[in-house]
Design an enzyme around this catalytic site. Structure first.
Site, short mmCIF file in Angstrom:
data_model
loop_
_atom_site.label_atom_id
_atom_site.label_comp_id
_atom_site.label_asym_id
_atom_site.label_seq_id
_atom_site.Cartn_x
_atom_site.Cartn_y
_atom_site.Cartn_z
N GLU A 331 0.80 -1.23 0.00
CA GLU A 331 0.00 0.00 0.00
C GLU A 331 0.83 1.27 0.00
OE1 GLU A 331 0.47 -1.73 4.04
OE2 GLU A 331 -0.44 -2.43 2.20
N ASP A 373 19.10 15.30 -31.24
CA ASP A 373 19.45 16.09 -32.39
C ASP A 373 20.95 16.39 -32.32
OD1 ASP A 373 19.62 17.94 -30.37
OD2 ASP A 373 18.32 19.43 -31.29
N ASP A 657 14.97 20.37 -29.09
CA ASP A 657 14.54 21.69 -28.63
C ASP A 657 13.70 22.46 -29.64
OD1 ASP A 657 16.45 22.23 -30.51
OD2 ASP A 657 17.76 23.41 -29.20
N ASP A 661 10.87 18.66 -33.10
CA ASP A 661 11.16 17.58 -32.15
C ASP A 661 9.97 17.26 -31.23
OD1 ASP A 661 13.90 17.37 -32.93
OD2 ASP A 661 14.34 19.16 -31.75
N ASN A 725 4.68 -14.35 4.68
CA ASN A 725 3.80 -14.32 5.86
C ASN A 725 2.46 -14.98 5.56
OD1 ASN A 725 5.67 -13.05 7.42
ND2 ASN A 725 4.78 -11.00 7.22
N ASN A 750 2.05 -4.70 9.42
CA ASN A 750 2.23 -4.17 8.07
C ASN A 750 2.51 -2.67 8.09
OD1 ASN A 750 2.25 -5.29 5.39
ND2 ASN A 750 0.52 -3.95 4.92
N ASP A 754 5.91 -0.95 6.80
CA ASP A 754 5.87 -0.02 5.67
C ASP A 754 6.42 1.35 6.04
OD1 ASP A 754 4.97 -1.63 3.64
OD2 ASP A 754 2.86 -1.37 4.15
#
Length: 915
Positions: A331, A373, A657, A661, A725, A750, A754
């Protein structure tokens, strides 16, 4: 008002194509439509063009201009705008993992509104989305500040009323309308698409549209001109100037035939706004997400059914199944990814790089092909005098001296090549202009003759007559100057450059040899001019074109946009990182080949853009894979080349640029531009460089791979440990008469794990990992999960047996002791796996984690050890553990680390990969 509008095709983009193909077809169709209209304006006489837009040479009245501005709209092209903050916030929560957690939280709330698990899930979801939103919102604001446009004006001729005299006004470019008469001079930006009415010595920089590094000459035009032959490419028409280009020299007056999205520039820009194609990063995240969700859909029902049948409490089994689903869901992935990307963006900003789209950092690390380029990237984006040669191709200072005198004494606006000659002499101090010469007259450059001459007084006494001698110095296109030469300067065999000079007749054989010298330099990518002189012993005050005759050829000046001094080193650095560089330019193939060879690229066969048009997608894919240099490529062809490389399995970056392009920048996995680029190129790009330097890119690639590696660490750590687990839960649920761990315990475990992983973005990566491109591999993640995950289950089951047999936690009366013991072992083993997985080396010995990771690891371990003894223990279902539990815990964890290292060694040998 009659407009120059060609027939419109029934469909711009045939159905049955992918979104990207439809977008490419739309871009091509719009560009062709605009090109047809401009071609028609180029072919018609100037008077007819003025009539077609209901205008006159005197310009529009203010009232007419106001009406047309209202009718046609402002002279601006379509631009992407960042969505509103609330839309960005909503988008931050558009993630499959968050959707799963929200669904699970809703189910838990429906079951029991007071369940603390709902609060835990809400905290996870809230923090994850808010952090991602804030990082992207902040980056977007920085990019907007960079892209903020400066108001620019242009000179427009307008009248107060129908009978009034025309007056020139400076008006904002966005207020220019069709029919306006615009006056142009050196340094002006072209505000719209113009058909030239009058022009003199006009040279236009078209690099933004064509990629051509040198300015392009436009025809000297008069109002009553009859137009030119219709061309398929409006950029090449010599009586048109287009929005997005600029005047480098000369003057002109033009009538506006198209504004805004109706211009050639705007036709390409409009087709680029909208939803961007899926990048390598987006595809990778989606595949990983689907993989983990599939695991969840399989495992959770199994856990629910086993617990329901073995324990008989289906409601508790349902809640436990939800907790297992949460355990299988990484998560914090959006938050960890955002933190990773944000850290990378900050690190890159210190190196003068603005990251507009955070995902681009990961794509930069995955990039294995860079299309770029030539001008300004491999070259210095300036014209220099590369060599000055006599008629035999040997360097000769006399050629430089005469070229310098021609450039120095001319009174007109010097072009880039004149300035290059002057700069070369000033740097070397090889020629000194003193009282030897003074200006007499000049014959200015024009595009019909393609040369210019100055006449100088040598200020020397000739013989006893006391007459001064005039010398004419002519410089221009090789073929034009050679046609006027009857003699050449030569020197005896083996004579030093300054000695043995003589004036000899220019025979056909010597003329052919001189032509070959010029052509050989052309083939090396050099722009060549010829230099010739004429001694005038009967001087006078004025001279004409007729006097440019009987010239003596001195030699040649050869010019080049030189490669950057560090370009070769930067390219080698990219090659060492596993990135193949391909040059995709609109410039001449000879120039491109020369520059690429100078910076160390293996040029091979140069492919022209026109050659790609005849190829289907499969053939183009094979050609793109083996080609290093593409030249004379238009915008649609550039985008096709990028897509062909992607279809071949490559992660493609594009550096450019110009408006030419923009389509390729948008289609690439990571589009890279510079702050001096045209606006649409900056908007299409993902990353903007404040310096156009490949060395900066190399550092960005390293940062991207570090970011990618740390993200993969989190996914593999979380997926494998959570899978282990859940596998342990399956075993325990089948044989233990009570829940092996309460749902709230799984959620807390958890959450603690985390939160500890939030330090992952600040971890370092092993040097070996950074040497090659890194891509998402959903199959590899699944294989990793099912290989490493069960290792932890071996020791989970070992701890089950210890708690069951050693500590007597083998009935419902002692289930809290069992659950507390497994909670600590499970959390600590998950935490240790961070250090086992983060490197393919031996952790703590050959490779150490960064201090933030070490600190968070210690905090997670202390939290896990504290919870069963804390005031929160009763509400969470914990109980205090006996002291003799901890030696068993240490032994299990040490055995776990040892076995994991052995399995890791086997895994690396078997699959030749780790992270």
């Amino acid at each position: 008002m009659t407009m120059l509008t060609p027939r419109t095709p029934a469909k711009l983009a045939p159905p049955g194509r992918t979104r990207r193909e439809r977008k490419a077809a739309e871009l091509e169709a719009r560009t062709l439509l605009v090109g047809e209209r401009l071609a028609a304006a180029s072919a018609r006489p100037g008077v007819e063009v003025l009539q077609s837009v209901d205008a006159s040479r005197s310009g529009l009245t203010h009232a007419e201009a106001a009406l047309r501005l209202e009718r046609h709209g402002s002279n601006t092209v379509a631009q992407e705008r960042a969505p509103r903050w609330y839309l960005q916030l909503a988008k931050a929560y558009r993630n499959p993992f968050i959707a799963v957690l929200v669904f699970l939280a809703a189910v838990m709330y429906w079951q029991d509104p007071g369940d603390p698990g709902v609060v835990i899930l809400a905290v996870m979801v809230g923090i994850s989305g808010l952090l991602r939103f804030w990082q992207e919102f902040r980056s977007g604001r920085a990019a907007d500040a960079l892209n903020r446009l400066v108001t620019t004006t242009c000179a427009v001729q307008r009248r107060a009323g129908s009978g009034s005299a025309p007056t020139t006004f400076e008006v904002p470019m966005d207020q220019v309308v069709p029919g306006d008469v615009v006056k142009l001079a050196a340094g002006d930006l072209i505000p719209a698409d113009l058909r030239l009415i009058t022009s003199k010595d006009l040279m236009v920089g078209q690099a933004a549209l064509s990629g051509e590094s040198l300015p392009v000459a436009k025809a000297d035009t008069r109002t009553e001109d009859l137009g030119q032959h219709e061309t398929t490419d409006p950029v090449e028409a010599d009586n048109l100037v287009l929005m997005g280009t600029s005047v480098t020299s000369g003057t002109a007056t033009g009538v506006v035939v198209a504004t805004g999205s109706g211009t050639y520039f705007g036709s390409m820009a409009g087709a680029l706004v909208g939803e961007r194609p899926q990048t390598n990063f987006d595809t990778g995240v989606r595949r990983v997400s689907l993989l983990l969700i599939r695991f969840m859909l399989v495992m959770v029902p199994v856990v629910f059914m086993i617990n329901g049948f073995t324990k008989g409490d289906w409601n508790e089994a349902f809640l436990f199944g939800i907790a297992v689903a949460v355990g299988l869901t990484p998560e914090m992935l959006p938050m960890v990814v955002s933190a990773n990307l944000a850290r990378g963006a900050v690190a890159m900003s210190k190196r003068k790089v603005v990251v507009k789209r955070l995902n681009a950092i990961q794509n930069l690390g995955a990039m294995d092909v860079l299309c770029t380029d030539k001008t300004g990237t491999l070259t210095e984006d300036r014209i220099v005098l590369d060599r000055y040669l006599d008629v035999h191709g040997t360097e000769d200072d006399e050629v430089l001296e005469y070229g310098y005198l021609n450039a120095h004494f001319q009174t007109g606006l010097r072009n880039l090549m004149d300035q290059a000659v002057i700069d070369r002499v000033n740097e070397a101090e090889e020629v000194v202009v003193d009282a030897r010469f003074s200006m007499v007259d000049e014959i200015p450059f024009d595009f019909a003759r393609r040369r210019m001459s100055v006449v100088l007084n040598r200020n020397a006494i000739v013989g006893d007559l006391g007459r001064t001698e005039h010398v004419m110095i002519t410089k221009g296109a090789v073929e034009e100057v050679l046609d006027l030469c009857t003699h050449m300067t030569d020197r005896g065999p083996g004579a030093p450059p300054a000695e043995g000079r003589s004036r000899v007749e220019l025979t056909d054989r010597m003329r052919a040899r001189a032509t070959r010298i010029a052509e050989e330099n052309n083939r090396q990518g050099l722009r060549v001019l010829a230099v010739a002189t004429r001694r005038i012993t009967a001087p006078r005050d004025t001279y004409t074109v007729a006097d440019e005759d009987g010239l003596t050829l001195i030699g040649f000046l050869a010019f080049l946009d030189p490669p950057k001094a560090d370009a070769g080193r930067a390219l080698q650095g990219l090659a060492d990182k596993g990135i193949a560089v391909k040059v995709v330019t609109g410039d001449n193939e000879l120039v491109a080949a020369r520059v690429c060879a100078d910076v160390g690229l293996d040029v091979g066969h140069v492919v022209l853009g026109a050659e790609t048009d005849a190829l289907d997608e499969h053939a183009l894919r094979a050609l793109a894979a083996r080609t290093t240099v593409f030249a004379k490529v238009n915008p649609v062809q550039k985008a096709r080349i990028v897509r062909a490389l992607q279809a071949g399995g490559h992660t493609v970056g594009f550096l450019g640029d110009g408006i030419n392009d923009a389509a390729a920048l948008r289609d690439a996995d990571v589009g890279i531009s510079v702050d001096t680029a045209v606006d649409i190129a900056k908007e299409s790009a993902d990353i903007i460089l404040l310096e156009k330097d490949l060395t900066v890119l190399e550092q960005g690639v390293i940062q991207g791979r570090t970011t990618f590696g740390n993200t993969i660490k989190y996914i593999k750590m979380t997926a494998s440990s959570n899978f282990g687990n859940v596998f342990s839960v399956l075993v325990a649920s089948a044989f233990i008469p009570f829940q092996p761990m309460l749902a709230i315990m799984l959620l807390v475990q958890n959450l603690v794990y985390d939160v500890a992983q939030l330090a992952t973005p600040w971890d370092r990566m092993d040097e070996e990992y950074l040497r090659g491109p890194r891509n998402w591999d959903a199959k590899g993640i699944g294989r990793f999960m099912v290989t490493i995950g069960p290792v932890s289950s071996v020791f989970d089951i070992t701890m089950f047996l210890v708690m069951w047999h050693i500590f007597g936690a083998n009935n419902e009366a002692h289930q809290a002791l069992f659950q507390s013991g497994w909670f600590i072992e499970g959390l600590l083993s998950q935490t240790l796996i961070v250090h086992m997985i983060r490197t393919r080396k031996i952790p703590f010995i050959q490779s150490r984690a960064s201090w933030p990771v070490m600190v968070m690891t210690v905090l997670a371990v202390l939290t896990g050890l504290w919870l069963p003894f804390s005031p929160l223990a009763p509400s969470l279902g914990f109980t205090a553990l006996p002291a003799d539990y901890f030696p068993w815990l240490v032994g299990v964890l040490l055995a776990y680390c040892t076995l994991t290292q052995l399995v890791k060694t086997w895994y690396i040998r078997r699959f030749n990969t780790w992270l």
